[in-house]
Design a protein around this motif. Sequence first.
Motif, short mmCIF file in Angstrom:
data_model
loop_
_atom_site.label_atom_id
_atom_site.label_comp_id
_atom_site.label_asym_id
_atom_site.label_seq_id
_atom_site.Cartn_x
_atom_site.Cartn_y
_atom_site.Cartn_z
N ASP A 123 -14.74 2.98 4.88
CA ASP A 123 -14.32 1.99 3.88
C ASP A 123 -14.16 2.72 2.57
OD1 ASP A 123 -14.49 -0.38 5.52
OD2 ASP A 123 -16.66 -0.14 5.45
N TYR A 124 -13.09 2.41 1.85
CA TYR A 124 -12.79 3.05 0.58
C TYR A 124 -12.63 1.98 -0.49
CZ TYR A 124 -11.63 7.02 3.57
OH TYR A 124 -11.67 8.03 4.49
N PHE A 125 -13.22 2.22 -1.64
CA PHE A 125 -13.05 1.36 -2.81
C PHE A 125 -11.99 2.02 -3.68
CE2 PHE A 125 -14.97 0.25 -7.17
CZ PHE A 125 -14.22 -0.90 -7.28
N ILE A 126 -10.92 1.29 -3.95
CA ILE A 126 -9.77 1.82 -4.68
C ILE A 126 -9.58 1.04 -5.98
CG2 ILE A 126 -7.25 2.15 -4.58
CD1 ILE A 126 -8.71 3.80 -2.46
N THR A 127 -9.27 1.74 -7.05
CA THR A 127 -8.87 1.12 -8.31
C THR A 127 -7.62 1.83 -8.80
OG1 THR A 127 -11.16 0.61 -8.90
CG2 THR A 127 -9.55 0.59 -10.69
N LEU A 148 -5.64 0.05 9.86
CA LEU A 148 -6.17 -0.34 8.55
C LEU A 148 -6.71 -1.77 8.58
CD1 LEU A 148 -3.31 0.97 6.23
CD2 LEU A 148 -5.41 2.14 6.92
N THR A 149 -7.74 -2.01 7.79
CA THR A 149 -8.27 -3.35 7.59
C THR A 149 -8.32 -3.60 6.09
OG1 THR A 149 -9.63 -3.15 9.58
CG2 THR A 149 -10.21 -4.91 8.02
N MET A 150 -7.80 -4.77 5.69
CA MET A 150 -7.82 -5.14 4.28
C MET A 150 -9.15 -5.84 3.97
SD MET A 150 -5.14 -7.48 2.07
CE MET A 150 -5.04 -8.70 3.35
N ALA A 163 -9.66 -2.83 -4.83
CA ALA A 163 -9.52 -3.21 -3.43
C ALA A 163 -10.44 -2.38 -2.54
CB ALA A 163 -8.08 -3.01 -2.98
N ILE A 164 -10.79 -2.98 -1.42
CA ILE A 164 -11.48 -2.25 -0.36
C ILE A 164 -10.49 -2.13 0.80
CG2 ILE A 164 -13.33 -2.30 1.36
CD1 ILE A 164 -15.02 -3.86 -0.68
N ILE A 165 -10.39 -0.93 1.31
CA ILE A 165 -9.51 -0.67 2.45
C ILE A 165 -10.31 0.13 3.47
CG2 ILE A 165 -8.56 1.36 1.30
CD1 ILE A 165 -5.93 0.84 2.76
N ARG A 166 -10.17 -0.25 4.73
CA ARG A 166 -10.84 0.49 5.80
C ARG A 166 -9.78 1.20 6.64
NH1 ARG A 166 -14.68 -2.92 9.03
NH2 ARG A 166 -16.11 -2.11 7.48
N ASN A 193 -3.33 9.17 5.18
CA ASN A 193 -4.62 9.15 4.51
C ASN A 193 -4.55 8.23 3.30
OD1 ASN A 193 -3.27 10.58 2.52
ND2 ASN A 193 -4.22 12.53 3.01
N ILE A 194 -5.63 8.13 2.55
CA ILE A 194 -5.67 7.24 1.38
C ILE A 194 -4.59 7.62 0.38
CG2 ILE A 194 -7.05 6.71 -0.69
CD1 ILE A 194 -7.78 4.97 1.66
N GLY A 195 -4.39 8.89 0.14
CA GLY A 195 -3.37 9.32 -0.81
C GLY A 195 -1.97 8.85 -0.43
N SER A 196 -1.63 8.98 0.84
CA SER A 196 -0.29 8.55 1.28
C SER A 196 -0.14 7.04 1.21
CB SER A 196 0.02 9.08 2.67
OG SER A 196 -0.79 8.48 3.65
N ILE A 197 -1.20 6.32 1.52
CA ILE A 197 -1.17 4.86 1.42
C ILE A 197 -0.91 4.44 -0.03
CG2 ILE A 197 -2.56 2.75 1.60
CD1 ILE A 197 -4.04 4.19 3.95
N MET A 198 -1.64 5.05 -0.95
CA MET A 198 -1.52 4.68 -2.36
C MET A 198 -0.18 5.12 -2.94
SD MET A 198 -4.09 2.88 -2.51
CE MET A 198 -3.72 2.33 -4.15
N ARG A 199 0.33 6.26 -2.53
CA ARG A 199 1.66 6.69 -3.00
C ARG A 199 2.72 5.67 -2.58
NH1 ARG A 199 -0.01 11.65 -1.47
NH2 ARG A 199 1.09 11.57 0.51
N GLY A 200 2.67 5.24 -1.32
CA GLY A 200 3.63 4.26 -0.84
C GLY A 200 3.53 2.94 -1.56
#
Length: 174
Positions: A26-30, A73-75, A87-90, A117-124
Amino acid sequence: MKRLYKNKYRVDTFRWVNWNYAWCADYFITVLTYDKQCFFGEITDKKAQLSKIGEIVKNEWEKTFEMRPDMNLTMGEYVIMPNHIHAIIRIGKNEFNSQNSLNDINVKSKFGPQSKNIGSIMRGFKSSVTMKARLINSNFKWKTRFHDHVIRNNWAFYNIEKYIIENPEKWKEE
């Protein structure tokens, strides 16, 4: 600490050095807007009232999970504030992450392709929001980076989730 790289200052990473950001966790993203500009709406009566750009952020965030079924992925909880999103993303077990979770941190992460990975998700996510938001306001811009945090246990998960849910109640315009 800033260091020179190709004659430009470079900020050291705040990321967990021994972690592969494609691993199950699980990742916490801002993610913040550039100069903390309030493009996403306002807080009224302790609730977020989204602008048109805020609605784009909401739609693109939710679409993120539909577009990447191969990443499992899980939102989790998320909130769109006037100038940022929490956001939390799994990322679940999938064909792209060879390691399993926090149990595997003894293995040194290798810098490899930055996809799935998280970086590619956030870039998109940031890219799709930017393209659509600029049709409404050509000045729309994200802050260059985003903040991520690997959630390491249930207690931390609970506290982060609570923070996200209560964020609109604590909003103070800067």
